[in-house]
Design an enzyme around this catalytic site. Structure first.
Site, PDB file in Angstrom:
ATOM      1  N   SER A  27     -55.054  69.520-111.706  1.00 51.93           N
ATOM      2  CA  SER A  27     -55.081  68.106-111.290  1.00 51.93           C
ATOM      3  C   SER A  27     -55.137  67.866-109.788  1.00 51.93           C
ATOM      4  CB  SER A  27     -53.879  67.374-111.868  1.00 51.93           C
ATOM      5  OG  SER A  27     -52.680  68.014-111.487  1.00 51.93           O
ATOM      6  N   ASP A 227     -44.732  59.910-108.296  1.00 50.07           N
ATOM      7  CA  ASP A 227     -44.532  60.653-109.553  1.00 50.07           C
ATOM      8  C   ASP A 227     -43.973  62.059-109.287  1.00 50.07           C
ATOM      9  OD1 ASP A 227     -46.690  62.167-108.632  1.00 50.07           O
ATOM     10  OD2 ASP A 227     -48.054  61.601-110.238  1.00 50.07           O
ATOM     11  N   HIS A 230     -48.123  64.872-107.852  1.00 55.49           N
ATOM     12  CA  HIS A 230     -49.466  65.013-107.283  1.00 55.49           C
ATOM     13  C   HIS A 230     -49.505  64.661-105.801  1.00 55.49           C
ATOM     14  CE1 HIS A 230     -50.373  64.272-111.648  1.00 55.49           C
ATOM     15  NE2 HIS A 230     -50.886  65.461-111.407  1.00 55.49           N
TER      16      HIS A 230
HETATM   17  C1  LIG Z   1     -49.650  69.322-107.036  1.00 51.72           C
HETATM   18  O1  LIG Z   1     -49.416  70.061-105.861  1.00 51.72           O
HETATM   19  C2  LIG Z   1     -48.102  70.036-105.402  1.00 51.72           C
HETATM   20  C3  LIG Z   1     -48.121  70.790-104.083  1.00 51.72           C
HETATM   21  O2  LIG Z   1     -48.587  72.120-104.248  1.00 51.72           O
HETATM   22  C4  LIG Z   1     -47.175  70.635-106.436  1.00 51.72           C
HETATM   23  O3  LIG Z   1     -45.864  70.465-105.994  1.00 51.72           O
HETATM   24  C5  LIG Z   1     -47.354  69.939-107.754  1.00 51.72           C
HETATM   25  O4  LIG Z   1     -46.638  70.609-108.751  1.00 51.72           O
HETATM   26  C6  LIG Z   1     -48.807  69.884-108.157  1.00 51.72           C
HETATM   27  N1  LIG Z   1     -48.905  69.043-109.315  1.00 51.72           N
HETATM   28  C7  LIG Z   1     -49.492  69.404-110.449  1.00 51.72           C
HETATM   29  C8  LIG Z   1     -49.365  68.449-111.571  1.00 51.72           C
HETATM   30  O5  LIG Z   1     -50.114  70.420-110.597  1.00 51.72           O
END
Ligand SMILES: *[C@@H]1O[C@H](CO)[C@@H](O)[C@H](O)[C@H]1NC(C)=O
Length: 261
Positions: A27, A227, A230
């Site tokens: 994502s 959230d 993201h």
């Molecule tokens: C999006 O990236 C952030 C930073 O690396 C991370 O903390 C987060 O878990 C990621 N979100 C998803 C849904 O993969």
């Protein structure tokens, strides 16, 4: 609403080939910047580095080049509302860096919530990535790099986290072989956090990968949406710039693609 137009490009109409960047992962690569609930407000949420220009093309799900505009993955990552990812700011920064000729071609392939095993050779996501990469090359492109931001889903189980490094290396070699690009540049993003507790194992694999032409930039410290899942639009702009810096520094050394064009 701007007219949605498809650019009729063929290799013959261009003085050089289109440098192609494959965007793959989950994502945060697809992009959720500016998404609130299930909506994304495109009139207010695209800062200049995310705006369309005729110099940045995108391969649509129907395998046609068109002017790229956010959300880049809208017709690819279709089960969620897409927003801003790193692709557009990356492309703007690469053009500003002057080492790749316009237009650039972005090939979005990322899908939210996917684990690296789902990107293994022969699996649906892998086949789609290869198919879209080949189509982009056939339509006047030359592969410049793969941008890879994935691994969050592999932080939940220790077995998956520990297998991450090996799976990623296998993916790199499989892709290079199937795309007939043995030196294909891969720039991966090291996670800042993940869905599970084994983030450090995945990060260590990402940052420690010793494969020729595989680079890593670190997402640590980038801002998350409310959230808490993201990257925000601003963080995606920063990440796009970091990816572009990695690309520009690398090509300044190798200058392979510039010579090829
Ligand atoms: C999006 O990236 C952030 C930073 O690396 C991370 O903390 C987060 O878990 C990621 N979100 C998803 C849904 O993969």
């Amino acid at each position: 609403m701007l007219p949605f137009f498809t650019l009729l490009l063929s290799a013959a109409t261009l003085a050089h080939k289109i440098p192609i960047f494959l965007l793959a992962g989950q994502s945060n690569m697809s992009g959720r910047g500016g998404v609130a609930g299930n909506s994304w407000d495109h009139f207010h949420l695209t800062p200049p580095p995310c705006r369309p220009t005729p110099d940045i093309l995108r391969l649509s799900s129907r395998l046609l080049w068109e002017e790229a505009r956010e959300p880049l993955h809208a017709d690819i990552d279709v089960h969620k509302t897409c927003g801003v990812g790193p692709g557009m700011p990356f492309a703007h920064a690469v053009l500003a860096g002057g080492s790749a000729p316009a237009p650039l071609g972005l090939v979005p392939c990322a899908v939210g919530g996917t684990a690296i095993s789902e990107w293994g050779r022969g699996r649906r996501l892998y086949l789609n990535l290869v198919r879209r990469a080949r189509a982009a090359v056939e339509k006047g492109g030359i592969l410049a790099a793969v941008l890879w931001y994935q691994g969050e889903s592999d932080t939940v189980s220790k077995v998956d986290a520990e297998a991450y490094g090996r799976r990623m290396e296998t993916l790199v070699w499989d892709l290079r072989r199937d795309l007939d690009e043995p030196d294909l540049l891969v720039i991966q993003v090291a996670l800042a956090s993940g869905e599970g507790k084994y983030v450090d194992i995945v990060r260590k694999a990402q940052k420690g990968m010793k494969v020729r032409n595989v680079l890593c930039v670190d997402a640590d410290g980038l801002q998350l949406e409310p959230d808490n899942l993201h990257l925000t639009t601003g963080a995606q702009v920063t990440l796009g710039q970091m990816l572009a810096d990695a690309y520009l520094n690398h090509t300044a050394v190798s200058s392979r693609f510039v010579r090829d064009l």
